[in-house]
Write a protein that holds these residues in place. Structure first.
Motif, mmCIF file in Angstrom:
data_model
loop_
_atom_site.group_PDB
_atom_site.id
_atom_site.type_symbol
_atom_site.label_atom_id
_atom_site.label_comp_id
_atom_site.label_asym_id
_atom_site.label_seq_id
_atom_site.Cartn_x
_atom_site.Cartn_y
_atom_site.Cartn_z
ATOM 1 N N LEU A 23 0.831 -1.202 0.000
ATOM 2 C CA LEU A 23 0.000 0.000 0.000
ATOM 3 C C LEU A 23 0.870 1.258 0.000
ATOM 4 O O LEU A 23 1.956 1.278 0.585
ATOM 5 C CB LEU A 23 -0.924 0.009 1.218
ATOM 6 N N PRO A 24 0.386 2.334 -0.625
ATOM 7 C CA PRO A 24 1.203 3.548 -0.795
ATOM 8 C C PRO A 24 1.276 4.394 0.474
ATOM 9 O O PRO A 24 0.565 5.377 0.620
ATOM 10 C CB PRO A 24 0.466 4.298 -1.915
ATOM 11 N N PHE A 25 2.149 3.999 1.383
ATOM 12 C CA PHE A 25 2.352 4.751 2.623
ATOM 13 C C PHE A 25 3.792 5.259 2.680
ATOM 14 O O PHE A 25 4.615 4.732 3.424
ATOM 15 C CB PHE A 25 2.089 3.870 3.854
ATOM 16 N N PRO A 26 4.166 6.250 1.906
ATOM 17 C CA PRO A 26 5.540 6.732 1.937
ATOM 18 C C PRO A 26 5.886 7.330 3.291
ATOM 19 O O PRO A 26 5.087 8.037 3.898
ATOM 20 C CB PRO A 26 5.565 7.802 0.838
ATOM 21 N N GLY A 27 7.063 7.021 3.763
ATOM 22 C CA GLY A 27 7.517 7.568 5.030
ATOM 23 C C GLY A 27 6.970 6.852 6.240
ATOM 24 O O GLY A 27 7.140 7.326 7.366
ATOM 25 N N VAL A 28 6.338 5.684 6.033
ATOM 26 C CA VAL A 28 5.748 4.937 7.137
ATOM 27 C C VAL A 28 6.564 3.673 7.377
ATOM 28 O O VAL A 28 6.886 2.934 6.444
ATOM 29 C CB VAL A 28 4.286 4.571 6.829
ATOM 30 N N ARG A 29 6.869 3.430 8.643
ATOM 31 C CA ARG A 29 7.603 2.218 9.004
ATOM 32 C C ARG A 29 6.602 1.099 9.296
ATOM 33 O O ARG A 29 5.597 1.319 9.959
ATOM 34 C CB ARG A 29 8.475 2.480 10.228
ATOM 35 N N HIS A 30 6.898 -0.102 8.804
ATOM 36 C CA HIS A 30 6.025 -1.249 9.005
ATOM 37 C C HIS A 30 6.642 -2.220 10.007
ATOM 38 O O HIS A 30 7.832 -2.542 9.924
ATOM 39 C CB HIS A 30 5.793 -1.985 7.681
ATOM 40 N N LEU A 31 5.817 -2.687 10.935
ATOM 41 C CA LEU A 31 6.199 -3.746 11.862
ATOM 42 C C LEU A 31 5.248 -4.908 11.644
ATOM 43 O O LEU A 31 4.031 -4.708 11.591
ATOM 44 C CB LEU A 31 6.116 -3.268 13.315
ATOM 45 N N HIS A 32 5.772 -6.118 11.549
ATOM 46 C CA HIS A 32 4.955 -7.282 11.241
ATOM 47 C C HIS A 32 4.837 -8.200 12.449
ATOM 48 O O HIS A 32 5.835 -8.465 13.130
ATOM 49 C CB HIS A 32 5.546 -8.066 10.076
ATOM 50 N N GLY A 33 3.631 -8.682 12.676
ATOM 51 C CA GLY A 33 3.440 -9.639 13.750
ATOM 52 C C GLY A 33 1.980 -9.825 14.086
ATOM 53 O O GLY A 33 1.110 -9.116 13.575
ATOM 54 N N GLU A 34 1.709 -10.788 14.936
ATOM 55 C CA GLU A 34 0.361 -11.022 15.438
ATOM 56 C C GLU A 34 0.119 -10.131 16.650
ATOM 57 O O GLU A 34 1.063 -9.594 17.253
ATOM 58 C CB GLU A 34 0.185 -12.495 15.814
ATOM 59 N N ARG A 35 -1.148 -10.005 17.025
ATOM 60 C CA ARG A 35 -1.474 -9.134 18.163
ATOM 61 C C ARG A 35 -0.795 -9.616 19.441
ATOM 62 O O ARG A 35 -0.390 -8.805 20.277
ATOM 63 C CB ARG A 35 -2.988 -9.067 18.337
ATOM 64 N N GLY A 36 -0.663 -10.910 19.586
ATOM 65 C CA GLY A 36 -0.029 -11.429 20.782
ATOM 66 C C GLY A 36 1.440 -11.104 20.892
ATOM 67 O O GLY A 36 2.045 -11.244 21.970
ATOM 68 N N ASP A 37 2.054 -10.661 19.782
ATOM 69 C CA ASP A 37 3.478 -10.328 19.777
ATOM 70 C C ASP A 37 3.736 -8.836 19.972
ATOM 71 O O ASP A 37 4.887 -8.391 19.853
ATOM 72 C CB ASP A 37 4.109 -10.757 18.445
ATOM 73 N N LEU A 38 2.700 -8.055 20.251
ATOM 74 C CA LEU A 38 2.851 -6.603 20.314
ATOM 75 C C LEU A 38 3.960 -6.167 21.265
ATOM 76 O O LEU A 38 4.793 -5.333 20.914
ATOM 77 C CB LEU A 38 1.532 -5.960 20.751
ATOM 78 N N GLY A 39 3.961 -6.698 22.464
ATOM 79 C CA GLY A 39 4.949 -6.274 23.451
ATOM 80 C C GLY A 39 6.364 -6.558 23.011
ATOM 81 O O GLY A 39 7.255 -5.713 23.127
ATOM 82 N N ARG A 40 6.588 -7.751 22.480
ATOM 83 C CA ARG A 40 7.945 -8.144 22.066
ATOM 84 C C ARG A 40 8.441 -7.322 20.888
ATOM 85 O O ARG A 40 9.604 -6.909 20.845
ATOM 86 C CB ARG A 40 7.944 -9.633 21.713
ATOM 87 N N LEU A 41 7.563 -7.057 19.923
ATOM 88 C CA LEU A 41 8.000 -6.389 18.696
ATOM 89 C C LEU A 41 8.056 -4.870 18.812
ATOM 90 O O LEU A 41 8.737 -4.214 18.036
ATOM 91 C CB LEU A 41 7.086 -6.782 17.539
#
Length: 325
Positions: free
Chosen positions: A38-56
Motif C-alpha cells: 500500500l502507498p504509505f511513503p515515510g511509514v515504518r512497518h512492523l509485522h506480527g500477530e497481536r499477541g506479539d505486540l509487546g515483544r516487537l
C-alpha cells in the motif's frame, strides 16, 4: 506524536494513515504483512500477530496507539499489557452495534429514541454474529477503558462507506441504478441508518487522539444527520447522474436478497454532539462530495459477480413488481 496504528492497511487504515501524516504525525503500522504494497511513503512497518505486540514494539518509542480493528477483550489484552505506562494516549475503534438499539432492530423491536447518546443502554446479549466467532466490541471496551496507566478513548462508528470498501456496500444499489432498474423497498424505505464516510471516520479518530481531554471518554462518530434508505438511494443516484426509480412494496413481496429493505422498527443513529463539542471535530467536505468520490470508485472497481445469481435476483424482483397490487 509517534503513532502506532494497529491493523492500518485495510479499508479504514488506508485513509487513517495518510490523514495522520497530513496532520504532522510520525506513523508506524503494525500488521501481519499481507498488504505491504500500500502507498504509505515515510511509514515504518512492523509485522506480527497481536499477541506479539509487546515483544516487537518494546524498543520502539511510541507515544500513542490507534487500534483500528480490535475484535474482543482477549484481542485487546496484549495491547494493554504492551503499552500500559508507555503511551500518553490510545484510541480504540468500536461500533454502534454495542447499543441495545441495535439488538432491538435485529429483533424487530424498538427500545430507544434517536439519536442515542454514549450513555444509552448497551446490549445484554453478547456475540450477535455467529459468522464472526469471537467478535464482541462490548468486551473490547471493557478491556481497555479504566485501565491504570493506559489513557484510552473509544470511538463507536456506524456503517462506513467509501473507496476501497471490500464489502462493496453501495454496489448492488448502484448497479441497478446504472442499469435503469427500479429499486425495490418495503417498510425499510423510511429507516434511518447512520453512516460515516471512511475519510471522516479517520479524521474523527485523529481528533480524539489529538485531544488530551478526550482520554477516558467514549464517543459516537458519524454523520450529523442520518438519511433514510430511500434518501440514501436517491443520493447515490444523484452522485451517479441518474434518477432513482424507487418502488415501495409490501414487505412480504420482497425477495430474500432485499431483506435490508424490510421494516425496521428501531432507527440506528448515534448522537455525535459530544465528539464535536469536546474535540472540535467537523466534516471537511459535504456529504455530496464524499458520496460522489465513493460512487466514482465503485463504478471504476466493479466487483466480479456471479451473473447467474444476479439474473435470478432480477427475476425475483420483476416477479415481486408483477405481484404488487
Amino acid at each position: 506524536m509517534v503513532v502506532l496504528v494497529i491493523g492500518g492497511t485495510g479499508f479504514l487504515g488506508r485513509q487513517l494513515v495518510p490523514e495522520l501524516l497530513r496532520a504532522g504525525h510520525e506513523v508506524l503500522v503494525y500488521h501481519r504483512g499481507q498488504r505491504e504494497g500500500l502507498p504509505f511513503p515515510g511509514v515504518r512497518h512492523l509485522h506480527g500477530e497481536r499477541g506479539d505486540l509487546g515483544r516487537l514494539t518494546a524498543p520502539v518509542p511510541v507515544e500513542a496507539v490507534i487500534d483500528i480493528r480490535p475484535m474482543n477483550g482477549e484481542d485487546s489484552r496484549p495491547l494493554v499489557e504492551a503499552f500500559r505506562g508507555r503511551v500518553a494516549r490510545s484510541v480504540h475503534v468500536s461500533s454502534l452495534d454495542v447499543y441495545r438499539a441495535w439488538a432491538a432492530a435485529r429483533e424487530g423491536r424498538a427500545t430507544d429514541a434517536v439519536p442515542f447518546p454514549e450513555e444509552a443502554p448497551l446490549r445484554e446479549k453478547l456475540h450477535l454474529y455467529p459468522e464472526l466467532p469471537g467478535y464482541e466490541k462490548i468486551l473490547m471496551e471493557r478491556a481497555v477503558m479504566g485501565v491504570d496507566g493506559l489513557p484510552a478513548a473509544v470511538v463507536r462508528l456506524p456503517v462506513i462507506y467509501g473507496p476501497h470498501d471490500r464489502q462493496r456496500r453501495e454496489w448492488p444499489l448502484l448497479k441497478r441504478l446504472l442499469e435503469g432498474r427500479p429499486v425495490l423497498m418495503g417498510g425499510g424505505s423510511i429507516w434511518l441508518w447512520q453512516r460515516v464516510y471512511v475519510r471522516e471516520a479517520a479524521r474523527a479518530i485523529i481528533r480524539v487522539l489529538e485531544t488530551p481531554a478526550a482520554m477516558g471518554h467514549i464517543f459516537n462518530a458519524g454523520e450529523a444527520s442520518a438519511m433514510t434508505l430511500w434518501q440514501w438511494a436517491e443520493a447515490i443516484g444523484r452522485a451517479a447522474g441518474v434518477a432513482a426509480d424507487i418502488r415501495v412494496l409490501p414487505d412480504a413481496l420482497l425477495p430474500p436478497h432485499l431483506e435490508l429493505y424490510r421494516t425496521w422498527w428501531q432507527h440506528i443513529v448515534g448522537d455525535t454532539t459530544k465528539l464535536r463539542a469536546l474535540t472540535g471535530y467537523t466534516e471537511e467536505r459535504t456529504r455530496e462530495e464524499d458520496l460522489a468520490e465513493s460512487v466514482a470508485w465503485h463504478r471504476e472497481n466493479a466487483p466480479e459477480e456471479d451473473q447467474a445469481v444476479y439474473r435470478e435476483q432480477i427475476a425475483l424482483e420483476e416477479a415481486a413488481l408483477r405481484a404488487c397490487p
